[in-house]
Design an enzyme around this catalytic site. Sequence first.
Site, PDB file in Angstrom:
ATOM      1  N   ARG A  19      42.474  56.429  47.039  1.00 36.69           N
ATOM      2  CA  ARG A  19      41.113  56.431  46.506  1.00 36.69           C
ATOM      3  C   ARG A  19      40.355  57.627  47.073  1.00 36.69           C
ATOM      4  NH1 ARG A  19      38.954  50.148  46.368  1.00 36.69           N
ATOM      5  NH2 ARG A  19      40.868  49.256  45.483  1.00 36.69           N
ATOM      6  N   ASP A  76      47.237  46.619  42.620  1.00 36.30           N
ATOM      7  CA  ASP A  76      46.685  46.556  43.967  1.00 36.30           C
ATOM      8  C   ASP A  76      47.295  45.479  44.867  1.00 36.30           C
ATOM      9  OD1 ASP A  76      43.275  46.530  45.347  1.00 36.30           O
ATOM     10  OD2 ASP A  76      45.258  47.035  46.173  1.00 36.30           O
ATOM     11  N   HIS A  80      46.322  44.210  49.546  1.00 40.52           N
ATOM     12  CA  HIS A  80      45.374  43.206  50.019  1.00 40.52           C
ATOM     13  C   HIS A  80      46.088  42.291  51.000  1.00 40.52           C
ATOM     14  CE1 HIS A  80      41.711  43.790  47.696  1.00 40.52           C
ATOM     15  NE2 HIS A  80      42.424  44.025  46.623  1.00 40.52           N
ATOM     16  N   TYR A 138      42.672  33.811  46.913  1.00 42.21           N
ATOM     17  CA  TYR A 138      42.129  34.915  46.122  1.00 42.21           C
ATOM     18  C   TYR A 138      43.190  35.968  45.815  1.00 42.21           C
ATOM     19  CZ  TYR A 138      38.571  38.641  45.333  1.00 42.21           C
ATOM     20  OH  TYR A 138      37.777  39.660  44.841  1.00 42.21           O
ATOM     21  N   TYR A 139      43.929  36.423  46.814  1.00 39.39           N
ATOM     22  CA  TYR A 139      44.853  37.547  46.622  1.00 39.39           C
ATOM     23  C   TYR A 139      46.303  37.077  46.594  1.00 39.39           C
ATOM     24  CZ  TYR A 139      40.792  40.500  47.655  1.00 39.39           C
ATOM     25  OH  TYR A 139      39.559  41.104  47.625  1.00 39.39           O
ATOM     26  N   ARG A 153      27.139  47.877  42.752  1.00 37.15           N
ATOM     27  CA  ARG A 153      27.153  46.603  43.469  1.00 37.15           C
ATOM     28  C   ARG A 153      27.411  46.919  44.928  1.00 37.15           C
ATOM     29  NH1 ARG A 153      32.721  43.996  43.300  1.00 37.15           N
ATOM     30  NH2 ARG A 153      34.074  45.607  42.391  1.00 37.15           N
ATOM     31  N   TYR A 160      28.679  45.672  48.699  1.00 37.38           N
ATOM     32  CA  TYR A 160      29.362  44.717  49.579  1.00 37.38           C
ATOM     33  C   TYR A 160      28.525  44.650  50.859  1.00 37.38           C
ATOM     34  CZ  TYR A 160      33.487  45.117  46.613  1.00 37.38           C
ATOM     35  OH  TYR A 160      34.357  45.081  45.559  1.00 37.38           O
ATOM     36  N   ASP A 179      27.755  41.387  47.332  1.00 35.41           N
ATOM     37  CA  ASP A 179      29.051  40.720  47.433  1.00 35.41           C
ATOM     38  C   ASP A 179      29.361  40.434  48.909  1.00 35.41           C
ATOM     39  OD1 ASP A 179      32.236  41.227  45.752  1.00 35.41           O
ATOM     40  OD2 ASP A 179      31.667  39.820  47.334  1.00 35.41           O
ATOM     41  N   GLU A 218      27.456  37.230  45.084  1.00 36.41           N
ATOM     42  CA  GLU A 218      28.873  36.883  44.919  1.00 36.41           C
ATOM     43  C   GLU A 218      29.520  36.435  46.239  1.00 36.41           C
ATOM     44  OE1 GLU A 218      32.462  39.552  43.220  1.00 36.41           O
ATOM     45  OE2 GLU A 218      31.188  38.450  41.810  1.00 36.41           O
ATOM     46  N   HIS A 238      34.819  34.488  42.309  1.00 32.03           N
ATOM     47  CA  HIS A 238      36.071  34.848  41.634  1.00 32.03           C
ATOM     48  C   HIS A 238      36.859  33.588  41.284  1.00 32.03           C
ATOM     49  CE1 HIS A 238      35.822  39.158  42.556  1.00 32.03           C
ATOM     50  NE2 HIS A 238      35.194  38.761  43.647  1.00 32.03           N
ATOM     51  N   THR A 271      37.318  42.637  39.105  1.00 30.59           N
ATOM     52  CA  THR A 271      38.314  43.700  39.242  1.00 30.59           C
ATOM     53  C   THR A 271      39.002  43.602  40.591  1.00 30.59           C
ATOM     54  OG1 THR A 271      38.666  46.109  39.179  1.00 30.59           O
ATOM     55  CG2 THR A 271      36.698  45.347  40.310  1.00 30.59           C
ATOM     56  N   THR A 272      40.228  44.111  40.654  1.00 28.01           N
ATOM     57  CA  THR A 272      40.800  44.445  41.950  1.00 28.01           C
ATOM     58  C   THR A 272      40.839  45.965  42.094  1.00 28.01           C
ATOM     59  OG1 THR A 272      42.614  43.995  43.481  1.00 28.01           O
ATOM     60  CG2 THR A 272      43.224  44.517  41.177  1.00 28.01           C
ATOM     61  N   ARG A 294      38.381  48.513  52.058  1.00 24.02           N
ATOM     62  CA  ARG A 294      38.907  49.546  51.150  1.00 24.02           C
ATOM     63  C   ARG A 294      38.481  50.944  51.592  1.00 24.02           C
ATOM     64  NH1 ARG A 294      42.108  46.352  50.257  1.00 24.02           N
ATOM     65  NH2 ARG A 294      42.772  46.762  48.136  1.00 24.02           N
TER      66      ARG A 294
HETATM   67  O1  LIG Z   1      34.596  41.956  43.774  1.00 24.21           O
HETATM   68  C1  LIG Z   1      35.408  41.985  44.728  1.00 24.21           C
HETATM   69  O2  LIG Z   1      35.462  41.136  45.601  1.00 24.21           O
HETATM   70  C2  LIG Z   1      36.358  43.092  44.769  1.00 24.21           C
HETATM   71  O3  LIG Z   1      36.250  43.995  43.985  1.00 24.21           O
HETATM   72  C3  LIG Z   1      37.410  43.028  45.847  1.00 24.21           C
HETATM   73  C4  LIG Z   1      37.811  44.394  46.246  1.00 24.21           C
HETATM   74  O4  LIG Z   1      38.492  44.373  47.468  1.00 24.21           O
HETATM   75  C5  LIG Z   1      38.769  44.989  45.215  1.00 24.21           C
HETATM   76  O5  LIG Z   1      39.915  44.142  45.091  1.00 24.21           O
HETATM   77  C6  LIG Z   1      39.190  46.369  45.674  1.00 24.21           C
HETATM   78  O6  LIG Z   1      40.407  46.582  45.848  1.00 24.21           O
HETATM   79  O7  LIG Z   1      38.278  47.204  45.852  1.00 24.21           O
HETATM   80 MG   LIG Z   2      33.800  40.108  44.609  1.00 27.75          MG
HETATM   81 MG   LIG Z   3      41.755  45.271  44.969  1.00 32.98          MG
END
Ligand SMILES: O=C(O)C(=O)C[C@@H](O)[C@H](O)C(=O)O
Ligand SMILES: [Mg+2]
Ligand SMILES: [Mg+2]
Length: 389
Positions: free
Chosen positions: A15, A42, A45, A89-90, A162, A164, A193, A221, A246, A296-297, A385
């Site tokens: 990224r 992805d 995680h 979640y993951y 958004r 975090y 978030d 969130e 989620h 999204t991930t 991330r």
């Molecule tokens: O809304 C969320 O929660 C994400 O987007 C999780 C993030 O970790 C996403 O999976 C990412 O890889 O940026």
């Molecule tokens: Mg989220």
């Molecule tokens: Mg992700």
Amino acid sequence: MKISNVRLHAVGIPRHTGFVNKHVIVKLETDEGVTGIGEMSDFSHLPKYSIDLIDLSRTLNTLLVGRNPFDIEDINRELLDNFPEAMYYYEKGSFIRNGIDNALYDLCGKILGVSAAELLGGRVRSRMKVCYPIFRQRFMEEVESNMETVRERYGQGFDVFRLYVGKNTEADIELLKRIKSEFGSKVTIKSFDFSHLLDWKETLRTFKALVPYEVGLEMVESPAPRNDFEGLYNFRTRIDYPVSEHVWSSMQQSEMLKKDAVDIFNISPIFIGGLTAARKASALAENGRKSIVIGTTQELSIGTAAMAHLGCALPHLKFTSDPTGPELYIGDVVKNGVQYEDGYLIAPDRNIAGLGVELDEELLEEYKVSDLGWGEVTVHQLQDRTSTK
Ligand SMILES: O=C(O)C(=O)C[C@@H](O)[C@H](O)C(=O)O
Ligand SMILES: [Mg+2]
Ligand SMILES: [Mg+2]
């Protein structure tokens, strides 16, 4: 027409933050020469174990070779038998199911000569509003670099972001103040978030500190630990803003509905195991009088194209969604990536069969990795991330 071979290609793409994400590109080959492509997005995680790709390829070939690709429901059932849902979640089994499922829509669309849109209920819109993510701040020094990100992305048309939050509220407030001062109402922060990091009371205290500085907040969130449905409900009934969470399993979504724990279901094919499962989750939301947002991930273009088709087929999608993955990575593995305009994700050309994106074999080779191993990445980097140790 039968599936004749399943090929998996692992790629590692950095990224702009320096964090490298590993994904698996899927090819579903058939006995009549048509190939469908998909994306297991992805794997970078938690938890820190990785999938053995040789073993996974063997398993998927055993399950899928000889199947009719149009048996999408039954193939999903068999994938669920082999990669069951979990209340996590993951859960990596969801990523695997998602990659096969979206490849089936690409393959069936190509066989019929139609866009995947025709297999997903068509179109109610030709684009979907999305937001750009500002990842969690730990230090006050990160405010300026995040302001730079907002300026740069605003210049490219992204006017919704958004944030975090939950690790450094002083820095978060400073960032919100600076955004409001520099952009006024031209830029909004659609969600805070909390990423399940705090219990609901800590989240409520943090939220009350942040909310005087909110700019166009649409939702809050993940304000409680994963699967803490009572915590979600307690938080939700104490604030005036919608609460989103989620969806990572049908059981979890049913519990959230039964306990009236959220206002908005955040539905991503990757976390629920594919477009087929995401459509079911979306229907449950609609019948339960709940709103949805497409999460999204941070997928590459193949996964993002699948979500664009889905999001443009859902009448009750009323909030700003999240798929901006291709904008976050320094590269991709397709010849014609998804397009963004004025902060919208544009639905792929409906005249192109399948998902509407074409694999670039040279880029696939360029970003190839041998496995999904972890290297020295830290838990913080995985949570937020970033490449900052
Ligand atoms: O809304 C969320 O929660 C994400 O987007 C999780 C993030 O970790 C996403 O999976 C990412 O890889 O940026
Ligand atoms: Mg989220
Ligand atoms: Mg992700």
